[in-house]
Design an enzyme around this catalytic site. Structure first.
Site, PDB file in Angstrom:
ATOM      1  N   THR A  10       2.177   4.882  10.203  1.00  0.00           N
ATOM      2  CA  THR A  10       3.015   4.951  10.712  1.00  0.00           C
ATOM      3  C   THR A  10       3.573   5.394  12.227  1.00  0.00           C
ATOM      4  O   THR A  10       4.435   5.222  12.834  1.00  0.00           O
ATOM      5  CB  THR A  10       3.614   6.193   9.902  1.00  0.00           C
ATOM      6  OG1 THR A  10       3.067   7.202   9.819  1.00  0.00           O
ATOM      7  CG2 THR A  10       4.195   4.985   8.606  1.00  0.00           C
ATOM      8  N   GLY A  41      -2.532  -5.599   5.601  1.00  0.00           N
ATOM      9  CA  GLY A  41      -3.723  -4.809   4.651  1.00  0.00           C
ATOM     10  C   GLY A  41      -3.640  -3.112   4.813  1.00  0.00           C
ATOM     11  O   GLY A  41      -2.727  -2.860   4.939  1.00  0.00           O
ATOM     12  N   SER A  65       1.254  13.691   3.100  1.00  0.00           N
ATOM     13  CA  SER A  65       1.499  12.409   3.954  1.00  0.00           C
ATOM     14  C   SER A  65      -0.669  12.458   3.651  1.00  0.00           C
ATOM     15  O   SER A  65      -1.112  13.490   3.623  1.00  0.00           O
ATOM     16  CB  SER A  65       1.548  12.360   5.045  1.00  0.00           C
ATOM     17  OG  SER A  65       2.038  13.212   5.726  1.00  0.00           O
ATOM     18  N   THR A  66      -0.696  11.162   3.563  1.00  0.00           N
ATOM     19  CA  THR A  66      -2.120  11.054   3.903  1.00  0.00           C
ATOM     20  C   THR A  66      -2.726   9.568   5.268  1.00  0.00           C
ATOM     21  O   THR A  66      -1.539  10.016   6.116  1.00  0.00           O
ATOM     22  CB  THR A  66      -1.978   9.687   2.229  1.00  0.00           C
ATOM     23  OG1 THR A  66      -1.755   8.548   2.792  1.00  0.00           O
ATOM     24  CG2 THR A  66      -2.039  10.276   1.009  1.00  0.00           C
ATOM     25  N   TYR A 116      14.504  15.972  17.970  1.00  0.00           N
ATOM     26  CA  TYR A 116      14.678  15.859  16.662  1.00  0.00           C
ATOM     27  C   TYR A 116      16.454  16.050  16.235  1.00  0.00           C
ATOM     28  O   TYR A 116      17.089  16.689  17.158  1.00  0.00           O
ATOM     29  CB  TYR A 116      14.743  16.141  15.422  1.00  0.00           C
ATOM     30  CG  TYR A 116      12.734  15.905  15.021  1.00  0.00           C
ATOM     31  CD1 TYR A 116      12.646  15.368  13.749  1.00  0.00           C
ATOM     32  CD2 TYR A 116      11.388  16.233  15.431  1.00  0.00           C
ATOM     33  CE1 TYR A 116      11.968  15.334  12.794  1.00  0.00           C
ATOM     34  CE2 TYR A 116      10.307  16.200  14.562  1.00  0.00           C
ATOM     35  CZ  TYR A 116      10.401  15.438  13.425  1.00  0.00           C
ATOM     36  OH  TYR A 116       9.528  15.022  13.398  1.00  0.00           O
ATOM     37  N   PRO A 163       1.003  -1.048  -0.111  1.00  0.00           N
ATOM     38  CA  PRO A 163      -0.284   0.031   0.417  1.00  0.00           C
ATOM     39  C   PRO A 163       0.586   0.886  -0.022  1.00  0.00           C
ATOM     40  O   PRO A 163       1.807   1.065   0.460  1.00  0.00           O
ATOM     41  CB  PRO A 163      -0.583   0.045   1.496  1.00  0.00           C
ATOM     42  CG  PRO A 163      -0.564  -1.286   1.940  1.00  0.00           C
ATOM     43  CD  PRO A 163       0.240  -1.862   1.271  1.00  0.00           C
ATOM     44  N   GLY A 190       1.594   8.439   1.200  1.00  0.00           N
ATOM     45  CA  GLY A 190       2.217   9.876  -0.143  1.00  0.00           C
ATOM     46  C   GLY A 190       2.601   9.533  -0.546  1.00  0.00           C
ATOM     47  O   GLY A 190       4.134  10.712  -0.786  1.00  0.00           O
ATOM     48  N   GLY A 191       3.756   8.617   0.135  1.00  0.00           N
ATOM     49  CA  GLY A 191       5.447   7.962  -0.680  1.00  0.00           C
ATOM     50  C   GLY A 191       6.582   9.498   0.629  1.00  0.00           C
ATOM     51  O   GLY A 191       7.359   9.180   0.318  1.00  0.00           O
ATOM     52  N   THR A 192       5.956   9.957   1.887  1.00  0.00           N
ATOM     53  CA  THR A 192       6.438  10.582   2.817  1.00  0.00           C
ATOM     54  C   THR A 192       7.496   9.891   3.866  1.00  0.00           C
ATOM     55  O   THR A 192       8.172  10.676   4.853  1.00  0.00           O
ATOM     56  CB  THR A 192       5.830  11.692   3.253  1.00  0.00           C
ATOM     57  OG1 THR A 192       4.925  11.426   4.782  1.00  0.00           O
ATOM     58  CG2 THR A 192       5.285  12.465   2.081  1.00  0.00           C
TER      59      THR A 192
HETATM   60  C1  LIG Z   1       9.958  16.502   5.281  1.00  0.00           C
HETATM   61  C2  LIG Z   1       9.072  15.726   6.476  1.00  0.00           C
HETATM   62  C3  LIG Z   1       8.512  15.907   6.885  1.00  0.00           C
HETATM   63  C4  LIG Z   1       8.053  15.089   8.479  1.00  0.00           C
HETATM   64  N1  LIG Z   1       7.163  15.071   9.654  1.00  0.00           N
HETATM   65  C5  LIG Z   1       6.278  14.060  10.073  1.00  0.00           C
HETATM   66  C6  LIG Z   1       5.927  14.430  11.920  1.00  0.00           C
HETATM   67  O1  LIG Z   1       5.883  15.753  11.817  1.00  0.00           O
HETATM   68  N2  LIG Z   1       5.360  12.687  11.644  1.00  0.00           N
HETATM   69  C7  LIG Z   1       5.301  12.064  11.479  1.00  0.00           C
HETATM   70  O2  LIG Z   1       4.572  11.473  12.307  1.00  0.00           O
HETATM   71  N3  LIG Z   1       5.836  12.094  10.549  1.00  0.00           N
HETATM   72  C8  LIG Z   1       6.683  12.672   9.364  1.00  0.00           C
HETATM   73  N4  LIG Z   1       7.633  12.444   8.340  1.00  0.00           N
HETATM   74  C9  LIG Z   1       7.079  11.217   8.348  1.00  0.00           C
HETATM   75  C10 LIG Z   1       5.371  10.438   7.155  1.00  0.00           C
HETATM   76  O3  LIG Z   1       5.294  12.097   6.751  1.00  0.00           O
HETATM   77  C11 LIG Z   1       4.899  10.051   7.945  1.00  0.00           C
HETATM   78  O4  LIG Z   1       5.089   8.880   8.427  1.00  0.00           O
HETATM   79  C12 LIG Z   1       3.567   9.903   7.472  1.00  0.00           C
HETATM   80  O5  LIG Z   1       3.011   9.069   7.716  1.00  0.00           O
HETATM   81  C13 LIG Z   1       3.415   9.410   6.157  1.00  0.00           C
HETATM   82  O6  LIG Z   1       2.442   9.121   5.003  1.00  0.00           O
HETATM   83  P1  LIG Z   1       2.617   8.810   4.248  1.00  0.00           P
HETATM   84  O7  LIG Z   1       0.568   8.995   3.678  1.00  0.00           O
HETATM   85  O8  LIG Z   1       3.559   9.466   2.514  1.00  0.00           O
HETATM   86  O9  LIG Z   1       2.607   7.202   4.115  1.00  0.00           O
HETATM   87  P2  LIG Z   1       4.270   6.147   2.844  1.00  0.00           P
HETATM   88  O10 LIG Z   1       4.974   6.997   3.392  1.00  0.00           O
HETATM   89  O11 LIG Z   1       2.959   5.942   1.725  1.00  0.00           O
HETATM   90  O12 LIG Z   1       3.726   4.604   3.268  1.00  0.00           O
HETATM   91  C14 LIG Z   1       3.934   4.748   5.013  1.00  0.00           C
HETATM   92  C15 LIG Z   1       3.737   3.203   5.323  1.00  0.00           C
HETATM   93  O13 LIG Z   1       2.443   3.545   5.686  1.00  0.00           O
HETATM   94  C16 LIG Z   1       2.442   2.377   4.803  1.00  0.00           C
HETATM   95  N5  LIG Z   1       0.797   3.022   4.198  1.00  0.00           N
HETATM   96  C17 LIG Z   1       0.263   3.654   3.670  1.00  0.00           C
HETATM   97  N6  LIG Z   1      -1.043   4.034   3.046  1.00  0.00           N
HETATM   98  C18 LIG Z   1      -1.436   2.815   3.999  1.00  0.00           C
HETATM   99  C19 LIG Z   1      -3.158   2.584   3.704  1.00  0.00           C
HETATM  100  N7  LIG Z   1      -4.158   3.029   3.225  1.00  0.00           N
HETATM  101  N8  LIG Z   1      -2.904   1.604   4.137  1.00  0.00           N
HETATM  102  C20 LIG Z   1      -2.194   0.717   4.778  1.00  0.00           C
HETATM  103  N9  LIG Z   1      -0.901   0.796   5.096  1.00  0.00           N
HETATM  104  C21 LIG Z   1      -0.660   1.874   4.325  1.00  0.00           C
HETATM  105  C22 LIG Z   1       3.233   1.997   3.487  1.00  0.00           C
HETATM  106  O14 LIG Z   1       2.953   0.876   2.534  1.00  0.00           O
HETATM  107  C23 LIG Z   1       4.540   2.187   4.306  1.00  0.00           C
HETATM  108  O15 LIG Z   1       4.212   1.089   4.588  1.00  0.00           O
HETATM  109  C24 LIG Z   1       7.676  13.491   7.913  1.00  0.00           C
HETATM  110  C25 LIG Z   1       8.773  12.628   6.520  1.00  0.00           C
HETATM  111  C26 LIG Z   1       8.957  14.021   6.191  1.00  0.00           C
HETATM  112  C27 LIG Z   1       9.628  14.002   4.603  1.00  0.00           C
END
Ligand SMILES: Cc1cc2nc3c(=O)[nH]c(=O)nc-3n(C[C@H](O)[C@H](O)[C@H](O)COP(=O)(O)OP(=O)(O)OC[C@H]3O[C@@H](n4cnc5c(N)ncnc54)[C@H](O)[C@@H]3O)c2cc1C
Length: 584
Positions: free
Chosen positions: A241, A299, A233-234, A504, A159, A162-164
């Site tokens: 996470t 899942g 992010s989503t 951090y 899954p 947002g790939g973040t």
């Molecule tokens: C500049 C920057 C700032 C950030 N700041 C924060 C912050 O303040 N707080 C924080 O907590 N994190 C932060 N992060 C980390 C990141 O943004 C988080 O971990 C975020 O929750 C990832 O969400 P995403 O939608 O991008 O998930 P993704 O990167 O797409 O996926 C992350 C993981 O979740 C899984 N996943 C994604 N969507 C689903 C779904 N619908 N169902 C099941 N599994 C899924 C994926 O398989 C993967 O294992 C930061 C990252 C960056 C680069």
């Protein structure tokens, strides 16, 4: 099959695929060697930032010659996709062509998050396996059908939100022989319902944070979950996470905000039968809780019911300067013990304070005079040492009386610890910088500086020692390797709890002439992580484990606890349908 292409670059909200952020935004050097920020989205945009490069050069004791910038070699070669004909035929029955892609660039973007190693590899190195296909389901029933097809044809799924992530959670697992299909949730982004009376909303998991802010605001609500990555992010990613937002003092972390969810698993749909969402339940083993921190391994979360908060009547910013780190940490402790915390409180150490000063645009006219005056007052009249002073920034949210009470408490306690009020504007600026600073890592990478942040949480009693130990360890690791110049080492306290803080760390070093700099970085970060654990810190406060922190798990869980994790995965997903390799 028609490949689904990424957004065209001309689209105003197009995201860059080779660096962090929007395609129209980022740090750049003008012809005169002055740094500027492009676009118009952020407060930094447009104005020259003449102090930035000189400050970096002075701090890191290196010369960043624009003529020596390393050109990006993005994109790296991507292997031909390993497609499973039976699976492709099955999904063609229900997934239109524009919801499937084997485009190499689309596959590449879905094969990584935003660690320095991944971002370095896509521009300056080689990248390993990427998903063989990316699919974009438009409904939960399409997710169910995809999972069934994957199960029937021996394909595995990852899954994607947002790939973040910054844990290599999306990187394809080593040794996976099957076809890997990435399930991008971006089309599942609707708000399905809003229950104003009970202050709840049901939202699809692919909804992106910045869109949610706008959409809920139109209903008069906020979710209150604001990670620094909120622009991209989503909701599903936050759950998977176990994320934390900057305003968690007022609104809670993601596990406090999410009340219910629906998940498509290898065994069927995980959901709560019945319509009502109770404010709290004691219902024995609750499988939904397993999804927090599941990192794609159990899942696909398709939607969640979340709490809503009325938009705050007042939003105010504040800032306080302190003579040194120790006194500012003691202030944070006392503030936390007193309760009634502002929505967000952040503390930057001296290096990060200086860094934020270096990001100030050139001052002109009266602004220049006032800026010099302020500096004089702080450093001369109050005796603050510019090489020691720190800064706390604050966001207050709530009704007018609450905000007033919080402000009074903050400034009273700050004074007790030698702090002086530094004004609303500096506080606002501190928070506004959050989103633009995220672009700096990829900018300095061009100029041979590798930098990244990593975080932990630690009890109050060990907080200051941990900061000192980790900084000292980073310095030692840098020195022992004979790396050029001086390292950039700094820390920030970003979240407060009754029992401790989230810290951090930022570490950067000059890489020109260094063999395999990204590997060197990873080794040093690994050493710093060990120091964190030895000093009483956690493996992660909110970024998670992914692949980068897996080797440390035996240090934080007993053998029995690790076995439970393995057995749960084995029982819930015996064929490793969700095979991202996280939480193995
Ligand atoms: C500049 C920057 C700032 C950030 N700041 C924060 C912050 O303040 N707080 C924080 O907590 N994190 C932060 N992060 C980390 C990141 O943004 C988080 O971990 C975020 O929750 C990832 O969400 P995403 O939608 O991008 O998930 P993704 O990167 O797409 O996926 C992350 C993981 O979740 C899984 N996943 C994604 N969507 C689903 C779904 N619908 N169902 C099941 N599994 C899924 C994926 O398989 C993967 O294992 C930061 C990252 C960056 C680069």
């Amino acid at each position: 099959m028609q490949p689904a292409t990424p957004h065209p670059a001309s689209e105003p909200d197009a995201e860059s695929t080779s660096v962090w952020g929007f395609a129209d935004s980022g740090f750049t050097l003008d012809d005169g060697g002055i740094v500027k920020f492009t676009g118009s989205r952020y407060a930094l945009c447009g104005e020259p930032l003449p102090h930035l490069l000189p400050w970096v050069e002075q701090t890191m004791q290196v010369k960043l010659d624009p003529a020596l910038a390393q050109p990006s070699a993005y994109p790296p070669a991507v292997d031909s996709p390993l497609l499973c004909a039976g699976f492709v035929a099955a999904i063609e029955e229900f997934l239109p062509a524009d919801q499937r892609s084997v485009d190499p660039l689309v596959r590449l973007r879905h094969g990584h998050g935003h660690t320095q190693a991944e971002m370095h590899a896509i521009k300056h190195g080689r990248f390993g396996r990427v998903p063989d296909m990316v699919v974009y389901p438009d409904s939960e029933s399409e997710v169910v059908a995809l999972v069934q097809a994957a199960k029937a044809h021996g394909v595995c799924l990852i899954p994607y939100g947002g790939g973040t992530n910054v844990t290599e959670a999306l990187r394809c697992a080593d040794g996976e022989a099957r076809s890997i299909v990435c399930v991008d949730l971006k089309r599942l982004r609707r708000i399905l319902w809003v229950d104003r009376e009970n202050r709840l909303a049901c939202i699809e998991a692919g909804a992106v944070g910045r869109h949610l802010v706008d959409a809920l605001q139109a209903h008069g609500f906020t979710l209150g979950h604001e990670p620094d990555s909120i622009e991209f992010s989503t909701l599903g990613g936050w759950i998977a996470t176990h994320a934390s937002g900057m305003k968690k003092n007022r609104y809670g972390n993601i596990e406090d905000i999410v009340m219910d969810m629906r998940v498509v698993t290898a065994d069927g749909l995980l959901h709560r039968v019945g319509n009502s969402v109770a404010p709290r339940e004691s219902i024995g083993f609750d499988p939904r809780r397993l999804m927090f921190g599941s990192e794609g391994s159990l899942g696909i979360i398709t939607s969640a019911v979340v709490k809503l908060f009325p938009l705050p009547e007042v939003q105010a910013y504040g800032s306080v300067l302190f003579p040194d780190f120790s006194r500012s940490v003691r202030f944070l402790y006392e503030l936390t013990q007193a309760g009634n915390l502002p929505a967000s409180v952040r503390l930057v150490d001296n290096t990060q304070f200086q860094f934020s000063m270096a990001l100030k645009p050139a001052r002109q006219g009266w602004r220049k005079v006032r800026s010099a005056l302020e500096k004089f007052v702080v450093t001369r009249l109050r005796g603050f040492d510019p090489q020691q002073m720190t800064a706390a920034t604050l966001v207050f949210e709530g009704d007018a009386a609450l905000v007033k009470a919080q402000e009074a408490q903050v400034y009273r306690l700050a004074k007790r610890h030698g702090g002086i009020k530094a004004g609303e504007e500096n506080g606002r600026r501190g928070y506004a910088l959050t989103y633009s600073i995220a672009y700096i890592r990829d900018f300095v990478m061009q100029h041979h500086v590798l930098a990244e942040s990593f975080e932990t949480s630690v009890p109050w009693s060990q907080a200051e020692t941990l900061c000192e130990r980790v900084k000292a360890r980073l310095l030692l690791e840098h020195q022992q390797r004979g790396l050029p110049g001086k390292p950039f080492i700094t820390c920030r306290i970003s979240q407060l709890y009754d029992t401790g803080v989230c810290v951090y760390f930022y570490f950067g070093f000059y890489t020109r002439g260094v063999d395999q700099p990204s590997v060197v970085y990873a080794d040093i970060e690994h050493a710093a992580r060990q120091e964190i654990l030895d000093a009483g810190g956690s493996l992660s406060h909110h970024h998670g484990i992914g692949k980068v922190r897996q080797p440390f798990l035996p240090q934080i869980f007993s053998t029995a606890a690790l076995k439970w994790g393995d057995q749960a995965k084995q029982a819930l997903d015996p064929n490793h349908l969700f095979a991202c390799g996280n939480n193995p």
